[in-house]
Design an enzyme around this catalytic site. Structure first.
Site, short mmCIF file in Angstrom:
data_model
loop_
_atom_site.label_atom_id
_atom_site.label_comp_id
_atom_site.label_asym_id
_atom_site.label_seq_id
_atom_site.Cartn_x
_atom_site.Cartn_y
_atom_site.Cartn_z
N CYS A 66 -4.09 -0.17 4.30
CA CYS A 66 -4.70 -1.51 4.74
C CYS A 66 -4.96 -1.57 6.18
O CYS A 66 -4.92 -0.52 7.01
CB CYS A 66 -3.48 -2.75 4.59
SG CYS A 66 -2.07 -2.18 5.88
N HIS A 96 5.27 3.88 5.87
CA HIS A 96 6.33 4.39 4.65
C HIS A 96 5.35 5.47 3.89
O HIS A 96 5.01 5.01 2.58
CB HIS A 96 6.83 3.44 3.81
CG HIS A 96 7.88 2.54 4.56
ND1 HIS A 96 8.20 1.28 4.47
CD2 HIS A 96 8.77 2.82 5.31
CE1 HIS A 96 9.24 1.07 5.25
NE2 HIS A 96 9.62 2.07 5.63
N CYS A 157 1.97 -4.19 13.61
CA CYS A 157 0.74 -5.03 12.99
C CYS A 157 0.58 -6.34 13.52
O CYS A 157 1.77 -7.09 13.56
CB CYS A 157 0.82 -4.82 11.53
SG CYS A 157 -0.30 -6.02 10.54
N HIS A 185 15.43 -3.50 5.89
CA HIS A 185 14.03 -2.88 6.15
C HIS A 185 13.75 -3.20 7.54
O HIS A 185 14.14 -4.11 8.04
CB HIS A 185 13.24 -3.90 5.23
CG HIS A 185 11.78 -3.38 5.27
ND1 HIS A 185 10.67 -3.48 6.35
CD2 HIS A 185 10.95 -2.72 4.21
CE1 HIS A 185 9.76 -2.98 5.91
NE2 HIS A 185 9.88 -2.31 4.68
N GLU A 187 11.07 -3.80 9.05
CA GLU A 187 10.52 -5.10 9.72
C GLU A 187 11.31 -6.05 9.77
O GLU A 187 11.22 -7.00 10.67
CB GLU A 187 9.31 -5.47 8.79
CG GLU A 187 8.54 -6.50 9.09
CD GLU A 187 7.44 -7.03 7.99
OE1 GLU A 187 6.82 -6.32 7.51
OE2 GLU A 187 7.33 -8.24 7.54
N CYS A 288 0.94 -11.44 4.45
CA CYS A 288 -0.35 -10.72 5.12
C CYS A 288 -1.26 -10.58 4.01
O CYS A 288 -0.96 -10.38 2.93
CB CYS A 288 -0.12 -9.42 5.82
SG CYS A 288 -0.19 -8.26 4.64
N SER A 317 8.90 2.16 0.61
CA SER A 317 7.67 1.26 0.73
C SER A 317 7.78 -0.22 -0.01
O SER A 317 7.77 -0.20 -1.39
CB SER A 317 6.36 1.51 0.55
OG SER A 317 5.30 0.53 0.40
N SER A 318 8.09 -1.28 0.65
CA SER A 318 8.50 -2.52 -0.03
C SER A 318 7.11 -3.12 -0.81
O SER A 318 7.30 -3.54 -1.85
CB SER A 318 8.83 -3.82 1.23
OG SER A 318 8.97 -4.86 0.52
N ASN A 319 5.96 -2.91 -0.28
CA ASN A 319 4.64 -3.62 -1.03
C ASN A 319 4.62 -2.76 -2.23
O ASN A 319 4.12 -3.18 -3.12
CB ASN A 319 3.69 -3.85 0.04
CG ASN A 319 3.04 -2.31 0.33
OD1 ASN A 319 1.91 -1.99 -0.50
ND2 ASN A 319 3.25 -1.89 1.62
S1 SF4 Z 1 1.73 -6.46 7.56
FE1 SF4 Z 1 0.01 -6.23 6.08
S2 SF4 Z 1 -1.70 -5.59 7.04
FE2 SF4 Z 1 0.12 -5.34 8.32
S3 SF4 Z 1 0.67 -3.31 7.98
FE3 SF4 Z 1 1.98 -4.41 6.87
S4 SF4 Z 1 0.76 -4.36 4.87
FE4 SF4 Z 1 -0.59 -3.88 6.28
#
Ligand code: SF4
Length: 402
Positions: A66, A96, A157, A185, A187, A288, A317-319
């Protein structure tokens, strides 16, 4: 602590950087060579479809690196170039993805050691350069590095910073931040450090438990045990759930975050009445764009007739994990791997089923024609995806009984 005032003074200090150092052209060339792939570009150009032998690939229309990750990695590379002789640290994995982190190690970027679960900053000296990763760092870590007169390169970010602003707004009006995220996590650890009173809920089920407590009360000790490690010091569910603001880890499932927000709003309307809702509830959309696009693309992909799905990305990696959840919900056999090395020898794959440890599955690629869905998390370079595809093509083309 007034985190806003601290950030202002940090940003004004001469030791803090969050923009590049003027080496972007060189760095972009390096990044292209290390992380891009001509195969993946060709697949994009052909409408996200590719056929090779028995295998048809259907690639999600949004996947992989991203904007925020590209920016963070580029900034880390620029930092190395700009400070060729200084000792450079990073407070966590930059993103990650194991291959990107390994690349940084090879560039002599050192990771802050973790001893018994606690980061050990004792080796970090005044004058060292310290990179903060894409998902940020806690305000306490920033303070420590600033006090030690380190040069800080902040790759956080901007989408993550936006969440920090949200929880600071809650704090200003003495609302409790309900953070939809994983308490351990990086973040969410960083986000909670900017909040005042907070509670972290993992999913809709935990949110429902909290809402039931708001409406009916319950056992305070049970509540605190259920959310151990996931609330601010001194959190009291009998006092701290009267005024609530909802925030989220940027990479959670978008639909779930929305449901959680609505659930709290409905609950507080029931408790205090619709005319009082603004005095008891605040919510800002802080999922995001990149997370949203990758999830939307995955929802489109799983509507197709796929034999199986390969989800590529770091295991922490959460996403990426959320992308796999979508495949599982649709009943598509899915394999979460973090790179091509997980495939083989022969027709076996080492992968991570959702919420489980790594396992090895034999004969994972069935014989005959195969339609494979492919996606990757926001921290996965195209090159890693290409390596996985090449391995699958080779395996299906080999005389192995697949
Ligand atoms: S918040 Fe979104 S754009 Fe920013 S690093 Fe994470 S996944 Fe990527």
């Amino acid at each position: 602590m007034d985190t806003r005032a601290f950030k202002r003074s940090l940003h004004d200090s001469g030791n803090y950087h969050r923009k590049g150092f003027g080496h972007s052209e060189d760095v972009n060339q390096k990044l292209q060579g290390e992380y891009q792939s001509s195969l993946i570009q060709q697949i994009r150009d052909r409408g996200y479809t590719w056929q090779e032998g028995d295998v048809t690939i259907r690639l999600a229309e949004a996947f992989g690196f991203c904007w925020g990750v590209e920016r963070a990695v580029a900034l880390a590379y620029e930092t190395r170039q700009h400070f060729p002789t200084e000792r450079i640290w990073i407070t966590n994995e930059i993103i990650h993805n194991p291959s990107v982190n390994q690349q940084l190690r090879q560039m002599q970027v050192e990771f802050i050691p973790v001893i018994n679960g606690i980061k050990d900053f004792s080796e970090v000296q005044s004058g060292d350069v310290v990179i903060l990763p894409a998902f940020g760092a806690s305000v306490q870590e920033m303070q420590l590095l600033n006090d030690r007169r380190c040069t800080i390169v902040d790759t956080t970010c901007p989408w993550v910073s936006k969440v920090w602003h949200s929880v600071e707004k809650h704090k200003k009006v003495e609302f409790t931040s309900i953070i939809h995220g994983k308490y351990n996590h990086e973040e969410t650890i960083a986000t909670s450090s900017f909040a005042g009173t907070y509670l972290i809920v993992l999913n809709l089920e935990q949110a429902q438990y909290v809402c039931d407590y708001i409406l009916q009360g319950g056992d305070r000790q049970d509540f605190l045990a259920k959310f151990a490690n996931a609330h601010s010091d001194g959190f009291d569910p009998d006092v701290d759930l009267e005024r609530i603001g909802v925030a989220n880890q940027t990479t959670m499932l978008k639909g779930e975050t929305e449901q959680i927000g609505k659930l709290f709003e409905r609950t507080l309307i029931r408790k205090y009445g619709p005319d009082q809702i603004n005095a008891h509830f605040q919510s800002f959309n802080t999922i995001c764009d990149a997370t949203q696009e990758r999830q939307d693309a995955m929802f489109e992909l799983v509507d197709e007739a796929l034999d199986l799905m390969v989800v590529i990305g770091g295991y922490n990696s959460s996403n990426t994990t959320h992308l796999q959840e979508i495949a599982i919900e649709r009943g598509i056999p899915s394999y979460h791997i973090d790179g091509a090395d997980r495939i083989g020898p022969g027709n076996q794959v080492e992968h991570k089923p959702l919420n489980q440890s790594l396992i090895v599955t034999e004969d994972w690629l069935p014989p005959g024609p195969l339609t494979l869905g492919i996606t990757s998390g926001a921290s996965t370079p195209d090159k890693v995806v290409a390596d996985v595809l090449e391995k699958i093509f080779a395996l299906k083309a080999s005389p192995l009984p697949v």
